[in-house]
Motif scaffolding. Structure first.
Motif, PDB file in Angstrom:
ATOM      1  N   ALA A   8       0.385  10.091   2.544  1.00 30.59           N
ATOM      2  CA  ALA A   8      -0.205   8.765   2.767  1.00 30.59           C
ATOM      3  C   ALA A   8       0.884   7.704   2.828  1.00 30.59           C
ATOM      4  O   ALA A   8       0.816   6.777   3.643  1.00 30.59           O
ATOM      5  CB  ALA A   8      -1.203   8.440   1.662  1.00 30.59           C
ATOM      6  N   ARG A   9       1.885   7.823   1.972  1.00 28.13           N
ATOM      7  CA  ARG A   9       2.976   6.845   1.979  1.00 28.13           C
ATOM      8  C   ARG A   9       3.698   6.846   3.317  1.00 28.13           C
ATOM      9  O   ARG A   9       4.000   5.784   3.877  1.00 28.13           O
ATOM     10  CB  ARG A   9       3.961   7.139   0.840  1.00 28.13           C
ATOM     11  N   ARG A  10       3.967   8.044   3.848  1.00 27.61           N
ATOM     12  CA  ARG A  10       4.644   8.121   5.154  1.00 27.61           C
ATOM     13  C   ARG A  10       3.799   7.471   6.251  1.00 27.61           C
ATOM     14  O   ARG A  10       4.332   6.800   7.144  1.00 27.61           O
ATOM     15  CB  ARG A  10       4.939   9.580   5.503  1.00 27.61           C
TER      16      ARG A  10
ATOM     17  N   ARG B 104       1.460   7.051  -6.797  1.00 27.32           N
ATOM     18  CA  ARG B 104       0.488   8.122  -7.041  1.00 27.32           C
ATOM     19  C   ARG B 104       1.034   9.496  -6.661  1.00 27.32           C
ATOM     20  O   ARG B 104       0.378  10.503  -6.893  1.00 27.32           O
ATOM     21  CB  ARG B 104      -0.783   7.857  -6.239  1.00 27.32           C
ATOM     22  N   GLY B 105       2.190   9.519  -6.014  1.00 26.68           N
ATOM     23  CA  GLY B 105       2.761  10.794  -5.613  1.00 26.68           C
ATOM     24  C   GLY B 105       2.179  11.352  -4.331  1.00 26.68           C
ATOM     25  O   GLY B 105       2.372  12.523  -4.004  1.00 26.68           O
TER      26      GLY B 105
ATOM     27  N   VAL C 187       0.835  -1.203   0.000  1.00 27.40           N
ATOM     28  CA  VAL C 187       0.000   0.000   0.000  1.00 27.40           C
ATOM     29  C   VAL C 187       0.872   1.256   0.000  1.00 27.40           C
ATOM     30  O   VAL C 187       0.582   2.229  -0.713  1.00 27.40           O
ATOM     31  CB  VAL C 187      -0.945  -0.003   1.216  1.00 27.40           C
ATOM     32  N   ALA C 188       1.940   1.237   0.792  1.00 31.17           N
ATOM     33  CA  ALA C 188       2.856   2.385   0.803  1.00 31.17           C
ATOM     34  C   ALA C 188       3.416   2.640  -0.596  1.00 31.17           C
ATOM     35  O   ALA C 188       3.528   3.787  -1.036  1.00 31.17           O
ATOM     36  CB  ALA C 188       3.983   2.144   1.805  1.00 31.17           C
TER      37      ALA C 188
ATOM     38  N   HIS D 192      10.141   3.658 -10.822  1.00 33.86           N
ATOM     39  CA  HIS D 192       9.011   4.444 -11.327  1.00 33.86           C
ATOM     40  C   HIS D 192       9.376   5.921 -11.402  1.00 33.86           C
ATOM     41  O   HIS D 192       8.997   6.621 -12.352  1.00 33.86           O
ATOM     42  CB  HIS D 192       7.803   4.231 -10.405  1.00 33.86           C
ATOM     43  N   HIS D 193      10.086   6.401 -10.391  1.00 34.77           N
ATOM     44  CA  HIS D 193      10.448   7.818 -10.338  1.00 34.77           C
ATOM     45  C   HIS D 193      11.812   8.104 -10.971  1.00 34.77           C
ATOM     46  O   HIS D 193      12.307   9.232 -10.864  1.00 34.77           O
ATOM     47  CB  HIS D 193      10.429   8.304  -8.888  1.00 34.77           C
TER      48      HIS D 193
END
Length: 922
Positions: A777-779, A772-773, A765-766, A809-810
């Motif tokens: 939420a990732r943190r 999605r940038g 999920v992270a 991805h990045h």
């Protein structure tokens, strides 16, 4: 649409509330509703609270009765706003209501104490209704009248809250978790018959839920910390011709079609004084006004009430209600008297058909008699989805039971009620669409009948049958804590030791589903002892071997972990007792295979050696033996041991094949607690193994089946874990986002367990939030990951895989190379077995994109390692095409990814191929 729910007016119910109401009517728990609607449990709770207020019903059971049938479009039909017929208007008590409202806003626990019939329940409901709007963010009402077992208090509260049981914690812990942070009022009504059980639960709740307030009604105080006793007075008697008592009489007389002359107030006041202002007594008298008139009521009451002299006033009030009941009962014809006492054995609402069976009379005559009793306020009538139902108030029910004893009919009527319960239990099958509602409607009577039968020596056989059936029903209803209890009760009622052992094994299997290893140990030990008493040494051998193999498979579920020496001793004893019995020998062989695997892991210290081959051979022999013996559950356990040995050896494809073979086996096995436990474990392993082989379609299939399993509804973090991982790999962002709501909500409700097995889902999920940038939420999810136990696979398995996917991805190529720098040969396959192919494929891709000098070598190595894994092979093929500078070959892999259900990698391929497809890929 049912005529009972014909709409005469509308209530402002939102579409979402309509969906929730429909599912409440289908008797789903809040967690089940949340899973179906993809919302949090807390959101469901808010909708249920809103519906209780809008529809003006006291509890979840009444709310279920107000639920409409689905329309042909599948949406809820409009709901009529009228109160159920059981709830008459509330009269007076403004002073008492204000006093109690003030108390519950300043005290942790208030017990409204008073004799039966004084009006405690109606007062508590009025207070709860006002508190819901002005004082608390949640109010729950629990009627304890149907509860006959002090051990079932928490279960009754959980049902009101819409909670199911979470495997790994008892139902009281689930209630505590739900209420721990709520500014809530819990109303516990009619506590007197289970006072000790209520006191224990309330004390725990008050100690662990700091914002919770409890309002209890009882004939005696609870004797718990923080308790404040409020003595409920009778209705106020006339002062200058006005009183609550007179107002109640006028209201109830009008309800039966009689309008009184205002000049009659003085005579009514005399009647109310003679009845000591007792609400129930006044209602019974008012119900007779149409046939007797005020003079007749006065004359009838004068004689018995003159006898009430001396003693405490509270005792006199008890006697005034008793006198009113005696008087009302005496006015009934003999047939109605008999009917009233015979239906007193029902603790839950009942139908005329049920009453006819227990009363041993014609259904038409019984229906006519029930109508007359209702007209005299001796029964309450409610409309429900199952038809018209009747219920006696608790005081009247107790009176009827006394009359049964006086008429020397108690045993005979209880026996007929027990037989009716056995018939109802036998007819409840899970293939009926309304079986949940059917079970819930009769469950309290089944429990009551069992409690009576257990005390009657001549009913021992029936007690065994009912306990056994109730155990099966509660397991299917996912009341697994009660199911274990009922199986244990059935074992205690069984006539022979062999049957005792069988029920103890069932109880042990339920304990396994509840993740309670210590209970499992205790119950299998007891089963082995019962087998020995029955002369079945082979049965005892199976029981002891099962303890040993379970201690290997599920060591983390034991509070007291079994030492290796103890499991070795169990296997040795089982081997000795098994003799030549094939079934016993099979279980011993399975236990020995598990013993060998455990020993190999310990001695290898992270480096697989020759021991693995021997372990796999032992496990394969155990599988063959179980199959030859025709024992599917033993075969499933043996296959699980084989899967463990294969995965320990790093043989991903063999492990995946074995797990799918296991599911095929279990799919045709009859549903029992033991088979259910095996299936749940097999589904998780199959999803995991399919991810390791790159079969996303199979991984999602098994993971979705696991997520939808009813036994895991309350533990959504466990249920959705592998589905989140599969969807993250596939790039199904919407499914990950909705599934993560259920996961996080359930994880927090479970007390945020630090289980390492949840790590892959959290990391997945992270990663999706990172793609999605959404860094906030990732943190949040990475912080959750830090709260979990972090085994080596977090560093070199799923952690490395998901981190690298995000870095690539990045376009952060140097960091990706660093994160996945360790050569595959240096990482033990037991740690990374399902992640191994992903790791080497990503490592090859990172090297190619970064222009690493070893890129060609890494691609070549990866081709060999991932052979047979279609997804990883496509990823390596794409890396090779990029290395060769062949954009057509790169684009060709996009179709492969699409066919494998990995749409994220398909779109990423278009970007990597550059050219006209780049924008579409983005």
């Amino acid at each position: 649409m049912r005529e009972d729910w014909a709409v005469t007016a509308t209530v402002d119910i939102s579409p979402r509330e309509g969906e929730v109401l429909e599912l409440v009517g289908a008797h789903f728990s809040n967690a089940e509703i949340a899973a179906r609607l993809s919302i949090s449990v807390r959101t469901v709770e808010s909708h249920v609270s809103s519906l209780l207020r809008k529809l003006e019903v006291p509890d979840r059971r009444a709310l279920a009765h107000r639920a409409p049938e689905p329309t042909s479009t599948g949406t809820a039909a409009p709901v009529a706003p009228a109160l159920p017929a059981a709830l008459t208007s509330y009269v007076g008590r403004s002073g008492e209501q204000a006093a109690l409202i003030e108390l519950i806003t300043t005290r942790r626990e208030v017990t409204a104490v008073g004799p039966g019939g004084v009006g405690k329940t109606r007062l508590a409901l009025a207070v709860a209704a006002e508190a819901a709007g002005n004082h608390f963010d949640a109010v729950w009402y629990v009627d304890l009248v149907p509860v006959t077992d002090p051990e079932m208090i928490a279960t009754a509260i959980a049902a009101t809250l819409g909670l199911g049981e979470q495997p790994g914690r008892d139902i009281t812990e689930s209630v505590i978790a739900a209420l721990a942070d709520r500014h809530a009022l819990l109303v516990l009504d009619n506590c007197e018959q289970v006072l000790d059980g209520v006191a224990l639960v309330v004390e725990r709740l008050l100690a662990t839920c700091p914002q919770l307030t409890v309002l209890a009604t009882s004939r005696a105080q609870l004797m718990v910390p923080f308790e404040h006793v409020y003595q409920v007075p009778p209705l106020s008697l006339p002062v200058d011709g006005e009183s609550d008592a007179v107002a109640l009489f006028l209201e109830r007389a009008a309800a039966v079609g009689s309008t009184l002359d205002p000049a009659a107030r003085e005579q009514i006041a005399v009647i109310c004084e003679r009845l000591d202002g007792m609400a129930l007594a006044i209602e019974l008298a008012a119900a007779r006004y149409r046939t007797l008139g005020l003079d007749g009521i006065t004359a009838a009451l004068s004689h018995p009430l003159r006898m009430l002299t001396g003693g405490f006033r509270a005792n006199e009030r008890h006697r005034s209600v008793r006198a009113a009941l005696d008087w009302s009962h005496a006015l009934l014809d003999p047939a109605d008297q008999a009917l009233l006492r015979r239906i007193s054995v029902f603790v839950a609402p009942f139908t005329a058909f049920a009453a006819a069976q227990v009363a041993e009379s014609d259904e038409f005559l019984v229906a006519d008699g029930l109508a007359r009793l209702a007209e005299q306020s001796l029964l309450v009538v409610t409309a429900s989805p199952r038809g018209t139902a009747y219920r006696a108030l608790e005081t009247i029910r107790q009176y009827g039971t006394e009359q049964l004893a006086t008429a020397d009919e108690l045993g005979a009527v209880r026996d007929r009620h027990l037989r009716w319960c056995l018939e109802q239990a036998a007819g409840l099958t899970a293939d009926r669409p309304d079986w949940r509602a059917g079970f819930d409607a009769v469950a309290d009577d089944l429990r009551s009948a069992l409690a009576w039968a257990a005390q009657e020596p001549e009913q021992r056989a029936n007690a065994y049958r009912l306990a056994q059936r109730l155990a099966e029903l509660t397991f299917t209803r996912t009341l697994i804590g009660e199911s274990q209890l009922r199986y244990e009760q059935a074992a205690s009622y069984a006539e022979d030791p062999g049957a005792t052992a069988a029920e103890l094994r069932n109880a042990a299997a339920v304990a396994a589903c509840r993740m309670r290893g210590d209970d499992l140990y205790r119950l299998y030990r007891a089963a082995a002892e019962a087998d020995l008493r029955a002369g079945s040494t082979e049965g005892a051998a199976r029981d002891l071997a099962t303890i040993a193999i379970t201690s290997y498979r599920f060591a983390g579920r034991f509070v007291r972990r079994l030492p290796v020496e103890e499991t070795d001793a169990l296997i040795a004893q089982a081997r000795e007792l098994a003799g030549q019995d094939q079934a016993a020998q099979v279980m011993v062989a399975v236990a020995e295979a598990g013993q060998a695997l455990n020993a190999a892991i310990i001695t290898a210290e992270g480096h697989p050696g020759n021991a693995v081959a021997d372990t796999i051979t032992r496990a394969e022999r155990a599988v063959e033996s179980a199959h030859s013996a025709g024992d599917p559950l033993a075969e499933s356990i043996a296959l699980d041991v084989l899967t463990g040995a294969q995965s320990w050896a790093g043989d991903t494809f063999a492990a995946a094949a074995t797990t799918q073979r296991r599911i095929t086996l279990l799919s045709s096995t009859p549903v029992t607690p033991a088979a259910t436990h095996e299936l749940i474990e097999a589904l998780g392993e199959a999803a995991e193994a399919s991810l390791g082989t790159g079969d996303l379609h199979a991984a999602r299939q098994w993971a979705a089946q696991l997520a939808e399993h009813p036994l895991l509804a309350e533990v959504g973090h466990r249920a959705t874990s592998w589905l989140l991982v599969a969807d993250a790999f596939a790039g199904n962002v919407d499914q990950v986002l909705s599934g993560s709501v259920r996961f996080l909500d359930a994880w927090r409700r479970a007390g945020s367990p630090a289980r390492a097995s949840l790590g892959p889902a959290v990391a997945a999920v992270a990663m999706v939030h990172g793609l999605r940038g959404d860094e906030d939420a990732r943190r949040e999810w990475l912080e959750i990951l830090e709260q979990l136990d972090t085994p080596p696979e977090e560093a070199f398995g799923y952690g490395a895989v998901f981190d690298t996917m995000l870095l690539l991805h990045h376009g952060r190529l140097p960091e990706a190379l660093e994160r996945i720098a360790r050569p595959p040969s240096e990482i033990w396959k037991w740690v990374t077995w399902i992640w191994h192919h992903w790791y080497v494929a990503l490592r090859a891709e990172a090297a190619v994109l970064a222009g690493h000098p070893d890129a060609l070598a890494r691609v070549t190595e990866a081709r060999t390692i991932v052979a047979g894994n279609p997804l990883a092979a496509a990823q390596v093929a794409r890396a090779a095409a990029l290395l060769d500078g062949d954009p057509d070959a790169v684009r060709a892999t996009a179709a492969i990814f699409d066919s494998l259900g990995c749409h994220y990698q398909s779109e990423r391929t278009l970007i990597l191929a550059a050219g006209n497809h780049t924008q579409h890929g983005s």
